[in-house]
Design a protein around this motif. Structure first.
Motif, PDB file in Angstrom:
ATOM      1  N   HIS A 129       0.847  -1.201   0.000  1.00 26.51           N
ATOM      2  CA  HIS A 129       0.000   0.000   0.000  1.00 26.51           C
ATOM      3  C   HIS A 129       0.886   1.257   0.000  1.00 26.51           C
ATOM      4  O   HIS A 129       0.683   2.176  -0.801  1.00 26.51           O
ATOM      5  CB  HIS A 129      -0.918  -0.035   1.227  1.00 26.51           C
ATOM      6  CG  HIS A 129      -1.697   1.218   1.471  1.00 26.51           C
ATOM      7  ND1 HIS A 129      -3.045   1.324   1.232  1.00 26.51           N
ATOM      8  CD2 HIS A 129      -1.311   2.430   1.944  1.00 26.51           C
ATOM      9  CE1 HIS A 129      -3.453   2.539   1.548  1.00 26.51           C
ATOM     10  NE2 HIS A 129      -2.418   3.233   1.982  1.00 26.51           N
ATOM     11  N   GLU A 149      -5.738   6.993  -1.120  1.00 27.88           N
ATOM     12  CA  GLU A 149      -5.864   5.848  -0.195  1.00 27.88           C
ATOM     13  C   GLU A 149      -6.593   4.650  -0.810  1.00 27.88           C
ATOM     14  O   GLU A 149      -6.119   3.521  -0.723  1.00 27.88           O
ATOM     15  CB  GLU A 149      -6.555   6.281   1.106  1.00 27.88           C
ATOM     16  CG  GLU A 149      -5.787   7.316   1.910  1.00 27.88           C
ATOM     17  CD  GLU A 149      -4.345   6.916   2.206  1.00 27.88           C
ATOM     18  OE1 GLU A 149      -4.018   5.722   2.152  1.00 27.88           O
ATOM     19  OE2 GLU A 149      -3.538   7.827   2.467  1.00 27.88           O
ATOM     20  N   TYR A 167     -10.569   3.114   3.185  1.00 22.62           N
ATOM     21  CA  TYR A 167      -9.803   1.868   3.021  1.00 22.62           C
ATOM     22  C   TYR A 167     -10.681   0.654   2.726  1.00 22.62           C
ATOM     23  O   TYR A 167     -10.177  -0.388   2.356  1.00 22.62           O
ATOM     24  CB  TYR A 167      -8.943   1.608   4.258  1.00 22.62           C
ATOM     25  CG  TYR A 167      -7.919   2.688   4.479  1.00 22.62           C
ATOM     26  CD1 TYR A 167      -6.649   2.596   3.906  1.00 22.62           C
ATOM     27  CD2 TYR A 167      -8.228   3.836   5.211  1.00 22.62           C
ATOM     28  CE1 TYR A 167      -5.710   3.597   4.085  1.00 22.62           C
ATOM     29  CE2 TYR A 167      -7.303   4.846   5.387  1.00 22.62           C
ATOM     30  CZ  TYR A 167      -6.046   4.724   4.819  1.00 22.62           C
ATOM     31  OH  TYR A 167      -5.134   5.731   4.993  1.00 22.62           O
TER      32      TYR A 167
HETATM   33 ZN   LIG Z   1      -2.100   5.228   2.580  1.00 19.27          ZN
END
Ligand SMILES: [Zn+2]
Length: 686
Positions: A519, A542, A609
């Motif tokens: 990530h 994100e 997320y």
């Molecule tokens: Zn991040």
């Protein structure tokens, strides 16, 4: 929205206000702002009805006197001394469910009702103070009225708040070409509320509930802070972007860690104006640092504009610098700021410090920073320094170590770190990666991380058809647990990434550590190749990084079956996280979801997320459904690739994404995005 017919009247008032404030030469910006933050009370004002500020109305009740607020020789607002009502109308259809959620989760407001898709909030008031240099009301008559000083409830809020005083907004209006700015604090029966209305620069009206940090908090106890209740764009859609008045195009940052925690920063910023009449630069700059119960002030030593001293104010975590005369549209101004403080905080006695993504230098707003970068770091020779950018030189001598890095840019929020590190490096295909392990030389872990990094950037390049954007990467171990962060050219990652399986706590945190590093590496594309110019666009960094990491794990699983199983597991975690969200969880407006407690904070994380990557997967499935699995997948990758190529490392936007989807499919995707990205619905994956 302000009524057009009053504009001329208000513009004249503003000119008089400025003439009275003594502009040229030794203008005392600090005194000018201080007067606005502590205005005197003037004569009564006879209102012929409620004060109408567009989405907000202040209705004085029986026994309420309305008085002028005065500062710097002119009226700067109104004081409602006595009972009344505040009426708020939220008409933005994307905000209504978010505001409903906020009212329920974070306020004590009792009277909020939804009708015909809009929301009406009524709060009985005990008093109100409304700042505005151009309020559409008649001049004061006589002295009249009781109060001679501002009420105690207001000073309790404005004595050292964690947010900016009204003078910051009004300075922008007076000197940076804003108009119609209103800043108001309402003393309600249930809650105190703050209104910030800026029709020109942010083009946004925001309503917050004011809270107090519990007094048991050893460093911030008793300070007021705000949580969002509602916000609406002014004269634009949420997806219409706002241009900053000034954009940093070059930053030269010298960081000198002379001894212990002490750091001197000299920041030379080249700023380009995007319009004429911008006579003020507003940046974030840390006001104090903390370690355990200790609070350390950060002090600005000097501010030069074009090499000459200029008026400035450093207050409430912001630096305001007066530019006089206001530069022409498209002109470049050089602002040099020197400040000093205990910025090199070593957490719990550790031997490292990090100047992270927080404003340790005069940090422009997200939409005001697209800079080339030079960083010069000086540290005692017991430390090793790292900084965003590719290494120009490393020197040592005289008990010091010097590092110089450079990036052509555009770059946002550069970082610097230093500590007792062992560095393991490798260079493959022209990219150099340093892995810095804290205190101990963890050679085996470092080698694994180096392999992981080089493999990952190769896979991502294959996915995105865009190479890793820098010549160097510095992966720096942070001696804490459970987080990672990816500023330009640097990854901060906590210790479980360096010694998996060494102890129990490690095992808890290292579950999924590969995914976390994947990530963070993905942020080199989603965050740095495509940048966000507002928190609204944060899902582009994100959610895209999260989705990319899941795809990487799937393809690295060894077998197709194992890969599919891994991906399904991740997909199920996104689904269950999304299912926990409840009403009013908009991806685009997640920054306006009040994080009043841990559960609310978790929801904001889940939106970015879990729900964000789920929506990306839904786009993929929709393409596959329309075009067949193989062709749909090809189009999905084409979408990512086109998006990364759109603007040469500048700001990306959700609207770009919609535009690319429209183009490659021939459909109109906007309604779909209005439901699932701007709005609060969750797409079905069937
Ligand atoms: Zn991040």
């Amino acid at each position: 929205m302000f009524h057009k017919k009053t504009v001329t009247f208000r513009a004249i008032v503003l000119v008089l206000f400025l003439l009275g404030s003594g502009w040229a030469g030794a203008f005392d910006l600090a005194a000018w702002m201080q007067a606005l933050d502590a205005p005197t009370i003037g004569g009564s004002v006879a209102l012929d009805g409620p004060l109408d500020l567009g989405w907000i109305t202040v209705e004085p009740g029986a026994g309420c006197t309305v008085r002028e607020l005065r500062a710097n020789g002119s009226r700067c607002g109104l004081f409602f001394d006595g009972p009344g009502n505040l009426v708020v109308r939220v008409t933005d259809r994307f905000m209504v469910p978010v505001a409903m959620r906020n009212i329920k989760h974070a306020t004590s407001l009792r009277r909020a009702s939804e009708q015909d898709g809009s929301l009406r909030i009524v709060e009985p008031l005990k008093g109100a103070v409304v700042w505005g240099l151009e309020l559409p009301v008649p001049a004061a008559i006589g002295g009249g009225g009781r109060a001679t000083q501002l009420p105690g409830w207001l000073s309790k809020i404005l004595d050292d708040p964690t947010f900016a005083h009204p003078s910051h907004e009004l300075a922008e209006q007076a000197f940076a070409g804003a108009h119609g700015t209103v800043y108001a604090i309402f003393h309600g029966n249930h809650d105190d509320l703050l209104l910030d209305q800026d029709p020109v620069i942010d083009r946004l009206e925001e309503l917050y509930v004011i809270k107090k940090v519990p007094s048991r908090n050893p460093v911030n106890g008793g300070r007021a802070y705000v949580l969002p209740v509602a916000a609406q764009p002014m004269g634009r859609h949420w997806w219409d972007h706002v241009t900053a008045p000034m954009v940093a195009t070059a930053e030269d940052l010298s960081v000198n860690n002379t001894k212990a925690q002490r750091v001197t920063v000299r920041a030379k910023m080249k700023l380009r104006t995007t319009r004429g009449g911008v006579g003020l630069w507003r940046a974030s700059l840390v006001q104090r640092t903390y370690k355990e119960r200790n609070v350390y002030p950060v002090a600005v030593r000097s501010v030069l504009v074009g090499g000459k001293p200029a008026p400035w104010v450093h207050q409430d975590g912001e630096l305001l610098v007066r530019l006089y005369p206001a530069p022409a549209a498209g002109a470049t101004v050089e602002v040099e700021v020197e400040h000093e403080g205990d910025l090199a905080i070593r957490p719990s006695g550790d031997a490292y410090w990090a100047l992270g993504t927080w404003p340790w230098y005069p940090q422009p707003p997200l939409n005001g920073e697209l800079a080339s970068l030079d960083i010069h770091v000086t540290v005692p020779d017991s430390l090793t320094a790292f900084a965003s950018g590719d290494t120009v030189s490393r020197e040592a001598g005289d008990g010091k170590k010097l590092l110089h890095t450079h990036l052509d840019g555009p770059v946002q929020f550069p970082v610097v770190a230093a500590g007792d590190y062992h560095v393991f490096s490798d260079t493959r295909d022209g990219v150099k990666c340093d892995v810095a392990t804290y205190v101990f030389g963890k050679k085996k872990a470092a080698k694994l991380l180096l392999d992981f990094f080089f493999t990952t950037i190769k896979v991502y390049d294959g996915y995105f058809h865009t190479p890793y954007p820098y010549k160097e990467m510095h992966i720096v171990e942070i001696n804490q647990w459970g987080w990672g962060q990816a500023p330009p050219g640097v990854i901060f990652i906590t210790q479980e990434a360096f010694s998996p399986l060494s102890n129990t706590i490690n095992q808890i945190f290292s579950q999924g550590v590969n995914e976390r590093i994947a990530h963070e590496i993905a942020h080199s594309w989603w965050g740095h190749v495509v940048k966000m110019d507002s928190t609204e666009e944060q899902w582009l960094t994100e959610s895209f990084a999260e989705y990319s990491a899941a795809l990487l794990l799937r393809s690295a699983a060894g077998s197709d079956r194992k890969g599919k199983r891994l991906f399904t597991k991740v997909l199920n975690s996104w689904k269950s996280g999304t299912a926990m969200l409840g009403d009013g969880a908009s991806i685009y407006l997640h920054g306006y979801m009040a994080a009043n407690d841990e559960a609310d904070t978790m929801d904001r994380i889940r939106v970015l997320y879990n729900k964000g990557p789920l929506v990306l997967h839904a786009i993929r499935l929709r393409l596959e459904k329309k075009l067949g699995a193989k062709q749909g997948d090809r189009f999905f990758w084409a979408l990512f690739r086109a998006f990364l190529k759109h603007d040469g490392g500048g700001f990306g936007s959700t609207e770009d994404l919609v535009g690319i989807l429209d183009r490659i499919t021939g459909d109109d995707w906007h309604p779909w995005f209005e439901r699932y990205v701007y709005g609060c619905e969750t797409p079905s994956l069937k």
